[in-house]
Design an enzyme around this catalytic site. Structure first.
Site, mmCIF file in Angstrom:
data_model
loop_
_atom_site.group_PDB
_atom_site.id
_atom_site.type_symbol
_atom_site.label_atom_id
_atom_site.label_comp_id
_atom_site.label_asym_id
_atom_site.label_seq_id
_atom_site.Cartn_x
_atom_site.Cartn_y
_atom_site.Cartn_z
ATOM 1 C CB SER A 145 -0.799 -0.048 1.697
ATOM 2 O OG SER A 145 0.052 -0.624 2.351
ATOM 3 C CD GLU A 168 -6.350 19.167 11.924
ATOM 4 O OE1 GLU A 168 -7.201 18.585 12.791
ATOM 5 O OE2 GLU A 168 -5.303 18.633 12.473
ATOM 6 C CG HIS A 171 -0.720 4.185 4.735
ATOM 7 N ND1 HIS A 171 -1.263 3.376 5.901
ATOM 8 C CD2 HIS A 171 -0.436 3.201 3.425
ATOM 9 C CE1 HIS A 171 -1.260 2.156 5.326
ATOM 10 N NE2 HIS A 171 -0.993 1.385 3.894
#
Length: 214
Positions: A9, A175, A191
């Site tokens: 990923s 956020e 990530h």
């Protein structure tokens, strides 16, 4: 020349609606505009599951002499799940060797890559991650004379240079209420956002040039 990216990923491509998550593989072509990049990396895959699903076979069918195969795993090889887990000194290295030999058999050039670092800070110090796996990759590259891009080492140095606060902008610190796919926000130090993916894609492109592979 076509450059094939095999990985997990952290290198994978994501649809726009998944923003801001971005894998470095999906940006690599921006830094190598004269070459075609096929990002075959997929989330959740280890060397073991990538091979078991036949994903390398798909690449073997189309990779051609003169192409490059970038091979970057580790994050999911460390998993406790039996269908993902590999031992760094035995099955992990054996699986990586399958990728290497597949590229060679097709006349392509394999390039081993250490994983991007996780951004784990404790008491103001960036922590080492991934255990014995990066060293296992380095040893395999050395013993089999395979080109190596040590993203883990370069990335760790960059995170330390930036510091704890500034380096957060490279990873998935989101956020609440900003991105539709993350309504409650997210804190993920594995990530990358676009900035982090761009950093690692640029490092990869620069390293390929330094190795005279592109």
């Amino acid at each position: 020349m076509t450059i094939y990216v095999c990985g997990d990923s952290t290198a994978a491509a994501y649809a726009p609606e998944r923003a801001p998550i971005t894998g470095w593989g999906q940006l690599l072509e921006e830094y190598l505009p004269d070459h075609r990049v096929v990002d075959a990396a997929r989330g959740g895959r280890s060397t073991k599951s990538f091979l078991a699903e036949g994903r390398l076979i798909d690449i073997e069918r189309v990779i051609a002499p003169g192409d490059l195969m970038l091979i970057q795993f580790t994050h999911n090889d460390t998993s406790d799940l039996v269908w993902r887990h590999t031992d760094p000194n035995t099955s992990f290295v054996s699986n990586l060797s399958i990728f290497v030999h597949t590229a060679w058999l097709r006349g392509a050039t394999p390039v081993l890559m250490t994983p991007i670092p996780r951004r784990y800070w404790r008491d103001g110090e960036l922590q080492e991650t991934h255990g014995a796996y990066p060293d296992a990759i380095r040893r395999l590259a050395l013993t089999r004379h395979v080109p190596l891009i040590d993203i883990y080492r370069m990335g760790t140095a960059k995170l330390r240079e930036l510091g704890e606060e500034a380096s957060a902008a490279l990873y998935m610190h989101v956020e609440p209420g900003v991105y539709p796919d993350y309504p409650n926000g997210q804190t993920d130090d594995t990530h990358t956002r676009h900035a982090g993916a761009a950093l690692y894609a640029r490092m990869t492109a620069d390293a390929l040039r330094a190795l005279k592979l592109v």
